[in-house]
Motif scaffolding. Structure first.
Motif, PDB file in Angstrom:
ATOM      1  N   VAL A  80       0.839  -1.202   0.000  1.00 40.36           N
ATOM      2  CA  VAL A  80       0.000   0.000   0.000  1.00 40.36           C
ATOM      3  C   VAL A  80       0.875   1.253   0.000  1.00 40.36           C
ATOM      4  O   VAL A  80       0.574   2.228  -0.695  1.00 40.36           O
ATOM      5  CB  VAL A  80      -1.001  -0.007   1.178  1.00 40.36           C
ATOM      6  CG1 VAL A  80      -1.707   1.327   1.310  1.00 40.36           C
ATOM      7  CG2 VAL A  80      -2.016  -1.126   0.994  1.00 40.36           C
ATOM      8  N   PHE A 126       1.944   1.757  -3.451  1.00 40.71           N
ATOM      9  CA  PHE A 126       0.843   2.288  -4.258  1.00 40.71           C
ATOM     10  C   PHE A 126       0.569   3.757  -3.931  1.00 40.71           C
ATOM     11  O   PHE A 126       0.208   4.529  -4.813  1.00 40.71           O
ATOM     12  CB  PHE A 126      -0.431   1.457  -4.078  1.00 40.71           C
ATOM     13  CG  PHE A 126      -0.478   0.223  -4.928  1.00 40.71           C
ATOM     14  CD1 PHE A 126      -0.217   0.272  -6.282  1.00 40.71           C
ATOM     15  CD2 PHE A 126      -0.791  -1.004  -4.370  1.00 40.71           C
ATOM     16  CE1 PHE A 126      -0.265  -0.867  -7.070  1.00 40.71           C
ATOM     17  CE2 PHE A 126      -0.848  -2.145  -5.147  1.00 40.71           C
ATOM     18  CZ  PHE A 126      -0.573  -2.077  -6.500  1.00 40.71           C
ATOM     19  N   THR A 152      -5.255  -0.787  -5.198  1.00 39.12           N
ATOM     20  CA  THR A 152      -5.247  -1.014  -3.748  1.00 39.12           C
ATOM     21  C   THR A 152      -6.593  -1.562  -3.289  1.00 39.12           C
ATOM     22  O   THR A 152      -6.660  -2.526  -2.524  1.00 39.12           O
ATOM     23  CB  THR A 152      -4.927   0.293  -2.995  1.00 39.12           C
ATOM     24  OG1 THR A 152      -3.643   0.760  -3.410  1.00 39.12           O
ATOM     25  CG2 THR A 152      -4.925   0.078  -1.492  1.00 39.12           C
ATOM     26  N   MET A 198      -6.028   4.336   2.029  1.00 38.63           N
ATOM     27  CA  MET A 198      -5.045   4.705   1.015  1.00 38.63           C
ATOM     28  C   MET A 198      -5.496   5.938   0.247  1.00 38.63           C
ATOM     29  O   MET A 198      -4.707   6.837  -0.022  1.00 38.63           O
ATOM     30  CB  MET A 198      -4.831   3.529   0.060  1.00 38.63           C
ATOM     31  CG  MET A 198      -3.767   3.766  -0.985  1.00 38.63           C
ATOM     32  SD  MET A 198      -4.450   4.487  -2.485  1.00 38.63           S
ATOM     33  CE  MET A 198      -3.078   4.326  -3.575  1.00 38.63           C
TER      34      MET A 198
END
Length: 185
Positions: A24, A27, A58, A70
């Motif tokens: 994450v 990302f 994600t 996120m």
């Protein structure tokens, strides 16, 4: 309903794994870079970019809870890296809601253009068109109805294009077994 509740529980449990946090974080970095380097501010009210790929990936991999977290973090970091106007929490809320919606629809489901398109349409209408336009009308004192047509046209044009881009990207990663390698514990 139990299936949806289980998606949220499973997504919450994803946060217990270091691998999830690391992926994450990558990302998030990709989302910030795509938002910073590969976005075009068409007007004060319309921006086109590619950070949606990191956000949706994600949500696809880790679900609505992780997707929402996120989305919020990425939105704040993109603002800190390259502020465009005043910070407004409404847009961070939009990023969180978008991640939650994508995760609720895409997580634990096979990749399909139909499912991706459905999630993009819901986010486009609820989050981008209505909430986003409402936040802009609040911030700039413009009438909601005055901003709506241009923003609706943008959503009408970008939803199918972004859906196809994400589908091709996700499908390619799936066939290359990258997604299953990321998910392997």
């Amino acid at each position: 309903m139990n299936q949806m509740k289980q998606k949220f529980v499973d997504s919450w449990n994803e946060l217990k794994h270091l691998k999830t946090i690391v992926v994450v974080a990558m990302f998030i970095a990709i989302g910030v870079i795509l938002g910073f380097m590969f976005s075009i501010q068409v007007t004060d009210f319309i921006k086109i970019g590619f950070s949606f790929i990191a956000n949706e990936m994600t949500a696809l991999l880790f679900g609505p809870v992780v997707g929402g977290i996120m989305g919020g973090i990425t939105d704040i970091l993109k603002f800190l890296v390259k502020p465009t106007g005043a910070y407004f929490f409404g847009f961070t809320l939009n990023a969180i809601l978008g991640g939650v919606i994508y995760g609720a629809i895409l997580y634990h489901n096979p990749i399909s253009l139909k499912r991706i398109l459905a999630s993009k349409i819901i986010v486009a209408i609820v989050v981008n068109l209505f909430l986003g336009t409402y936040w802009l009308s609040m911030m700039y004192g413009q009438g909601f109805v005055a901003l709506l047509p241009a923003r609706a046209l943008k959503q009408l044009c970008t939803v199918p294009i972004e859906s196809i881009i994400f589908f091709v990207f996700a499908e390619a990663l799936s066939k290359a077994k990258v997604l299953s390698a990321i998910k392997a514990r």
